[in-house]
Scaffold this motif. Structure first.
Motif, mmCIF file in Angstrom:
data_model
loop_
_atom_site.group_PDB
_atom_site.id
_atom_site.type_symbol
_atom_site.label_atom_id
_atom_site.label_comp_id
_atom_site.label_asym_id
_atom_site.label_seq_id
_atom_site.Cartn_x
_atom_site.Cartn_y
_atom_site.Cartn_z
ATOM 1 N N GLN A 118 -20.580 -9.654 0.164
ATOM 2 C CA GLN A 118 -19.183 -9.377 -0.155
ATOM 3 C C GLN A 118 -18.255 -10.420 0.447
ATOM 4 N N ASN A 119 -18.515 -10.821 1.686
ATOM 5 C CA ASN A 119 -17.674 -11.846 2.319
ATOM 6 C C ASN A 119 -17.765 -13.178 1.574
ATOM 7 N N SER A 120 -18.973 -13.569 1.203
ATOM 8 C CA SER A 120 -19.130 -14.827 0.457
ATOM 9 C C SER A 120 -18.447 -14.754 -0.897
ATOM 10 N N LEU A 121 -18.517 -13.604 -1.538
ATOM 11 C CA LEU A 121 -17.877 -13.455 -2.840
ATOM 12 C C LEU A 121 -16.358 -13.555 -2.723
ATOM 13 N N LEU A 122 -15.783 -12.944 -1.681
ATOM 14 C CA LEU A 122 -14.335 -13.020 -1.481
ATOM 15 C C LEU A 122 -13.895 -14.451 -1.180
ATOM 16 N N ARG A 159 -7.063 -22.265 15.519
ATOM 17 C CA ARG A 159 -6.807 -21.518 16.757
ATOM 18 C C ARG A 159 -5.306 -21.422 17.016
ATOM 19 N N THR A 160 -4.579 -22.501 16.733
ATOM 20 C CA THR A 160 -3.124 -22.470 16.903
ATOM 21 C C THR A 160 -2.467 -21.491 15.928
ATOM 22 N N LEU A 161 -3.015 -21.402 14.726
ATOM 23 C CA LEU A 161 -2.459 -20.510 13.703
ATOM 24 C C LEU A 161 -3.041 -19.098 13.773
ATOM 25 N N SER A 162 -3.887 -18.841 14.778
ATOM 26 C CA SER A 162 -4.536 -17.523 14.939
ATOM 27 C C SER A 162 -5.364 -17.151 13.711
ATOM 28 N N LEU A 163 -6.079 -18.125 13.166
ATOM 29 C CA LEU A 163 -6.925 -17.893 11.995
ATOM 30 C C LEU A 163 -8.408 -18.002 12.305
ATOM 31 N N THR A 164 -8.766 -18.193 13.571
ATOM 32 C CA THR A 164 -10.180 -18.205 13.917
ATOM 33 C C THR A 164 -10.762 -16.805 13.738
ATOM 34 N N ASN A 165 -12.028 -16.753 13.415
ATOM 35 C CA ASN A 165 -12.722 -15.495 13.134
ATOM 36 C C ASN A 165 -12.051 -14.750 11.979
ATOM 37 N N SER A 166 -11.585 -15.516 10.991
ATOM 38 C CA SER A 166 -10.950 -14.950 9.804
ATOM 39 C C SER A 166 -11.506 -15.643 8.577
ATOM 40 N N LEU A 167 -11.677 -14.883 7.505
ATOM 41 C CA LEU A 167 -12.167 -15.469 6.261
ATOM 42 C C LEU A 167 -11.160 -16.430 5.641
ATOM 43 N N MET A 200 -19.053 -22.124 12.460
ATOM 44 C CA MET A 200 -18.168 -22.538 13.542
ATOM 45 C C MET A 200 -16.905 -21.692 13.638
ATOM 46 N N PHE A 201 -16.407 -21.178 12.525
ATOM 47 C CA PHE A 201 -15.118 -20.485 12.536
ATOM 48 C C PHE A 201 -15.235 -18.966 12.656
ATOM 49 N N LEU A 202 -16.416 -18.402 12.451
ATOM 50 C CA LEU A 202 -16.588 -16.952 12.464
ATOM 51 C C LEU A 202 -17.455 -16.544 13.648
ATOM 52 N N ASN A 203 -17.043 -15.482 14.316
ATOM 53 C CA ASN A 203 -17.784 -14.956 15.458
ATOM 54 C C ASN A 203 -18.292 -13.540 15.237
ATOM 55 N N ASP A 204 -17.564 -12.760 14.449
ATOM 56 C CA ASP A 204 -17.909 -11.365 14.217
ATOM 57 C C ASP A 204 -18.969 -11.280 13.126
ATOM 58 N N GLN A 205 -20.028 -10.527 13.381
ATOM 59 C CA GLN A 205 -21.104 -10.398 12.407
ATOM 60 C C GLN A 205 -20.627 -9.753 11.109
ATOM 61 N N GLU A 206 -19.628 -8.884 11.191
ATOM 62 C CA GLU A 206 -19.113 -8.232 9.997
ATOM 63 C C GLU A 206 -18.387 -9.204 9.059
ATOM 64 N N LYS A 207 -18.120 -10.424 9.534
ATOM 65 C CA LYS A 207 -17.422 -11.411 8.712
ATOM 66 C C LYS A 207 -18.317 -12.581 8.333
ATOM 67 N N PHE A 208 -19.596 -12.500 8.657
ATOM 68 C CA PHE A 208 -20.508 -13.573 8.291
ATOM 69 C C PHE A 208 -20.631 -13.674 6.772
ATOM 70 N N TYR A 229 -28.848 -15.973 10.771
ATOM 71 C CA TYR A 229 -28.776 -14.977 11.839
ATOM 72 C C TYR A 229 -30.028 -14.099 11.872
ATOM 73 N N ASN A 230 -30.678 -13.947 10.726
ATOM 74 C CA ASN A 230 -31.869 -13.102 10.646
ATOM 75 C C ASN A 230 -33.147 -13.829 11.040
ATOM 76 N N LEU A 231 -33.042 -15.078 11.440
ATOM 77 C CA LEU A 231 -34.205 -15.797 11.950
ATOM 78 C C LEU A 231 -34.451 -15.383 13.394
ATOM 79 N N GLY A 232 -35.598 -14.802 13.658
ATOM 80 C CA GLY A 232 -35.905 -14.355 15.009
ATOM 81 C C GLY A 232 -36.254 -15.513 15.925
ATOM 82 N N GLU A 233 -36.187 -15.250 17.233
ATOM 83 C CA GLU A 233 -36.489 -16.305 18.197
ATOM 84 C C GLU A 233 -37.973 -16.600 18.261
#
Length: 289
Positions: A84-88, A143-151, A228-236, A244-248
């Motif tokens: 859904q995030n990629s589609l948006l 970061r200056t525009l407060s858009l980090t971790n945002s789609l 680089m710009f997204l930190n929350d898993q719900e926004k990946f 992210y699904n690659l195990g160690e």
């Protein structure tokens, strides 16, 4: 008494003699194409094998077919949210790139202004800059525009990086449309905007399809910006979700292949429907500079 005039004989072009240099046998065509398809399609075949065969199976042909890996990816790993995030992001980048490139391409094609040639050269030069070099400046801006971790950060970055090529394509396509058509619309009482919407815009369908499809596919496949710009898993997005699904210490190849099939499906569908428009838009936009 009617005079019958004899028509002069029609001169037909001389037939080109078929020599050994011009004769091309079938194997000279199909053998390179077959090798290329083999090299290209084998990885996709193995992805389908891992996605549809049961876990622990070593069969070359996926039989019996199972959908357990797709269920694991879609429901267990949260792939539905990534999709859904990629589609948006892809649709927003498509709309933004197309609208801005349409306005800028019309201005470049129909208006003359100082620095136009330098501006075109500057846009071409931006295509030589890798996106990795712009990560730190873009991150500081967002970061200056407060858009980090945002789609929205992905939408802005994708739109900016897709605009130079999109502007060049659409401006070249508009130059191929006779200017007299717009002038005739003005004589009939249309303003510039109405004439553009009634005359030029319907003729730009192949160019708009080419620009929009490239913007969508590039934003869909982009991994670096989303990482680089997204930190929350719900926004990946989908590429980051797959990584992210690659195990160690272990990797679920079946789930990873199923995620790859789901990720490739929209791109395949887009190319299947827009192939003829894509070739026409690319060729028409590259005729005149």
């Amino acid at each position: 008494m009617t005079m019958v005039t004899e028509r002069p004989p029609v001169r037909r072009p001389a037939a080109v003699p078929v020599t050994r240099a011009t004769r091309v046998s079938r194997w000279q065509i199909y053998l390179p194409l077959g090798l290329y398809l083999l090299f290209t399609l084998v990885p996709f075949y193995w992805m389908l094998v891992f996605a549809f065969r049961p876990a622990g199976s070593m069969a070359i042909v996926p039989w019996p077919i199972t959908f357990e890996h797709f269920d694991t990816v879609w429901n267990g790993m949260g792939f539905a949210v990534f999709f859904q995030n990629s589609l948006l992001v892809g649709l927003a980048s498509l709309v933004a790139t197309t609208v801005v490139a349409l306005a800028g391409g019309y201005a470049l094609a129909r208006y003359q202004f100082k620095g136009k040639a330098a501006f075109m050269i500057g846009m071409l030069c931006t295509q030589f800059i890798p996106g990795a070099l712009m990560i730190i400046p873009l991150f500081e801006i967002f970061r200056t525009l407060s858009l980090t971790n945002s789609l929205w950060s992905l939408v802005i970055a994708e739109t900016v990086f897709q605009l130079p090529l999109s502007l060049i394509l659409i401006s070249g396509f508009i130059r191929n449309i006779p200017y007299e058509l717009e002038q005739a619309a003005w004589v009939d009482g249309c303003g510039r905007l109405r004439g553009f919407l009634a005359i030029v815009l319907p003729l730009l369908r192949p160019a708009l399809v080419a620009v929009g499809s490239f913007a969508f596919i590039h934003s869909w496949n982009n991994f670096l910006f989303a990482l680089m710009f997204l930190n929350d898993q719900e926004k990946f997005t989908v590429p980051v979700g797959l990584a992210y699904n690659l195990g160690e210490n272990s990797v679920d190849f079946g789930a990873l292949a199923a995620g790859g099939v789901v990720a490739a499906l929209p791109v395949v569908i887009v190319f299947a429907f827009i192939q003829r428009y894509l070739v026409q838009g690319m060729s028409a936009g590259a005729v005149k500079g």
